[in-house]
Design a protein around this motif. Sequence first.
Motif, PDB file in Angstrom:
ATOM      1  N   LEU A   8     -33.074  18.732  -2.365  1.00 33.84           N
ATOM      2  CA  LEU A   8     -34.500  18.993  -2.564  1.00 33.84           C
ATOM      3  C   LEU A   8     -35.063  20.010  -1.572  1.00 33.84           C
ATOM      4  O   LEU A   8     -35.903  20.819  -1.936  1.00 33.84           O
ATOM      5  N   ARG A  11     -35.269  23.705  -2.437  1.00 32.35           N
ATOM      6  CA  ARG A  11     -36.205  23.930  -3.547  1.00 32.35           C
ATOM      7  C   ARG A  11     -37.642  23.939  -3.053  1.00 32.35           C
ATOM      8  O   ARG A  11     -38.436  24.782  -3.445  1.00 32.35           O
ATOM      9  N   TYR A  12     -37.949  22.983  -2.163  1.00 29.02           N
ATOM     10  CA  TYR A  12     -39.321  22.941  -1.636  1.00 29.02           C
ATOM     11  C   TYR A  12     -39.620  24.163  -0.774  1.00 29.02           C
ATOM     12  O   TYR A  12     -40.729  24.698  -0.803  1.00 29.02           O
ATOM     13  N   LEU A  14     -38.379  27.152  -1.123  1.00 28.28           N
ATOM     14  CA  LEU A  14     -38.575  28.269  -2.052  1.00 28.28           C
ATOM     15  C   LEU A  14     -39.973  28.216  -2.679  1.00 28.28           C
ATOM     16  O   LEU A  14     -40.702  29.216  -2.710  1.00 28.28           O
ATOM     17  N   LEU A  15     -40.344  27.026  -3.138  1.00 29.40           N
ATOM     18  CA  LEU A  15     -41.664  26.872  -3.752  1.00 29.40           C
ATOM     19  C   LEU A  15     -42.772  27.168  -2.748  1.00 29.40           C
ATOM     20  O   LEU A  15     -43.754  27.830  -3.075  1.00 29.40           O
ATOM     21  N   THR A  16     -42.587  26.682  -1.513  1.00 31.08           N
ATOM     22  CA  THR A  16     -43.611  26.889  -0.497  1.00 31.08           C
ATOM     23  C   THR A  16     -43.777  28.372  -0.208  1.00 31.08           C
ATOM     24  O   THR A  16     -44.887  28.885  -0.096  1.00 31.08           O
ATOM     25  N   PHE A  18     -43.264  30.930  -2.182  1.00 29.45           N
ATOM     26  CA  PHE A  18     -44.009  31.614  -3.245  1.00 29.45           C
ATOM     27  C   PHE A  18     -45.453  31.142  -3.317  1.00 29.45           C
ATOM     28  O   PHE A  18     -46.350  31.919  -3.635  1.00 29.45           O
ATOM     29  N   MET A  19     -45.665  29.869  -2.987  1.00 33.37           N
ATOM     30  CA  MET A  19     -47.035  29.372  -2.962  1.00 33.37           C
ATOM     31  C   MET A  19     -47.853  30.119  -1.905  1.00 33.37           C
ATOM     32  O   MET A  19     -49.026  30.429  -2.110  1.00 33.37           O
ATOM     33  N   THR A  21     -47.570  33.191  -0.981  1.00 34.49           N
ATOM     34  CA  THR A  21     -47.988  34.529  -1.429  1.00 34.49           C
ATOM     35  C   THR A  21     -49.296  34.437  -2.223  1.00 34.49           C
ATOM     36  O   THR A  21     -50.028  35.413  -2.308  1.00 34.49           O
ATOM     37  N   VAL A  22     -49.568  33.275  -2.804  1.00 34.63           N
ATOM     38  CA  VAL A  22     -50.850  33.094  -3.484  1.00 34.63           C
ATOM     39  C   VAL A  22     -51.922  32.647  -2.493  1.00 34.63           C
ATOM     40  O   VAL A  22     -53.048  33.148  -2.492  1.00 34.63           O
ATOM     41  N   LEU A  23     -51.546  31.693  -1.629  1.00 28.90           N
ATOM     42  CA  LEU A  23     -52.551  31.065  -0.765  1.00 28.90           C
ATOM     43  C   LEU A  23     -53.038  31.977   0.348  1.00 28.90           C
ATOM     44  O   LEU A  23     -54.202  31.927   0.728  1.00 28.90           O
ATOM     45  N   ARG A 262     -54.396  20.386 -16.371  1.00 28.89           N
ATOM     46  CA  ARG A 262     -53.371  20.049 -17.358  1.00 28.89           C
ATOM     47  C   ARG A 262     -53.702  20.682 -18.717  1.00 28.89           C
ATOM     48  O   ARG A 262     -52.862  21.335 -19.328  1.00 28.89           O
TER      49      ARG A 262
END
Lengths: 275, 281
Positions: A8, A11-12, A14-16, A18-19, A21-23, A262
Amino acid sequence: MSLHWKNLLPRYLLLTLFMLTVLIPFSGVVLSAFKTDIEVIQGPFSLPETWRLDNFIHAWQVGRFNIFFKNSVIVAVTVVIMSVFLSILNGYAFGVLPLPGRKWLFPLILIGYMVPLEAVIIPLYQFMDALHLRDTIWALILPQIGLSVSFGTLWMTSFFENAPQELIDASTIDGCNRWQTLWLVLWPLSGPPVTTLIVLIFMWTWNEFLLALVLVQDEALRTLPVGLAFFQGKYSANIPLLAAGALIVALPTVLIYIFFQRSFIQGMLGGSVKG
Amino acid sequence: MLPGLLVYFVFTFIPILETVRTSFYRWDGFSSQKFFIGLGNYARLITDNVFLSAFFHNLVFIIFYCIIPILIGLTLASLLGRGKLPGMNFFRTILFLPQVISMVVVGVIWRWIFNPTFGPLNLALNALGLQHLTRAWLGDFTLALPAVGSIAKWVEYGFCMILFLAGIQRIPEEYYEASSLDGASSFQQLIHITIPSLRSEIGVAMITTIVAALRVFDLVYVTTRGGPGNSTLVAGIVIYRAAFLQNQTGYAAAMATVLMLIILAISLIIGHFQSRNEELE
């Protein structure tokens, strides 16, 4: 459990990454909106000394964002109510009723969903002018309803096509007319697709730019995105003020998005799959 | 019976036809004199360097709107893989955020980031000792186009990634197990299982992002207005100027018709390939 974490953790990470770059861009703008001119030059991500609201007040009153905000709300609410209502009627006719000409009408509506705004804006300008509606709030509302109804019809048709036929038959036997079948039997089932449609049309209307830029010249009728674009032209170097203005424009859509995320994500993914 | 159809036809469909009709006339947009010139406007636009270079910029934007986001999205989705990640909803919400924000706001954010004197990008380059790399990004003739393009990439990749992640969950686990037994590497699995199974999602991502690249207006209008010079001019801006600032309504209508036909053709071609693939399955 340790193996679990070994899988895990990357994966976290990697997600963090990319997150962020938005935040990071967003947080920089949020911080800037509370700063003074001098603080903003000291460092893009430093905290403001005091969390002052001066920039928001200035944009709201002097920048006339209060008027733009009111216009945006009037346009968005009217467009959403009218478009959703008309789309439900269209979808019901296309999906359930034996509509004559359905075969050739349907592609004509699909075209409206696919074409760029550039394909309609020139005649709309002439048309609104001829009706003396240019530079009125109706120039912002009526074309936006026409454009929204094309997607809304496609969206609601696919809901009504999949509605249980037994239910429709049963209600006919019970003596419901078509109008009653729609509002008493099918409407209570339509919560999820209608919510999605409301959220999508609200976002599109709120963020619409070219239409509002062209069809309205009167400053008192500008919507928020157009107001912000002119505001940027005037205060191009005043980052704190621009940041505050940008947040006023973005906040309603961000709040609605977080609240209905959602419905929204499913609509964006599902809607584009169907479209 | 159907007021919705009436509103659609009056405010959307008839204007589409009217745009096509106007494209055969020489007309300034307000006088009563319209001259029918047949395909004259079309003959003009195929030799008009301003329009052609603007349209070329739209094609360059396809790299930033479509190709890079789809590649990032596919890579991320296959690295994240199948199975539920706890907390994925939170990441999904943030990654999708640029999709819900007005392009004008996105433009304001990135003009600040690219600002030559106090923008975070140049400040970061300075802090890293890379002063020689600092630029006036949006004011630079060669860099402005990729700079605006990179904003588009920032908006679109979260959308592609989430679309592919949703699709990847539907691929049966057995496909991967069977190919692992046959000794397939994870790259081979990506090429032979993941990408073919996601072709419906890839098709959707392609239509959405290519159309966005071709119809772009807001983003360019608020970041560069097509400048410096004509270096970031796109078809949408040229049409807007011709129709509403230069009184060349007939010519603008011809350019809008061409843009519309190209967008319709691309949507139909990609849609056709998608449905044919699904039939073959």
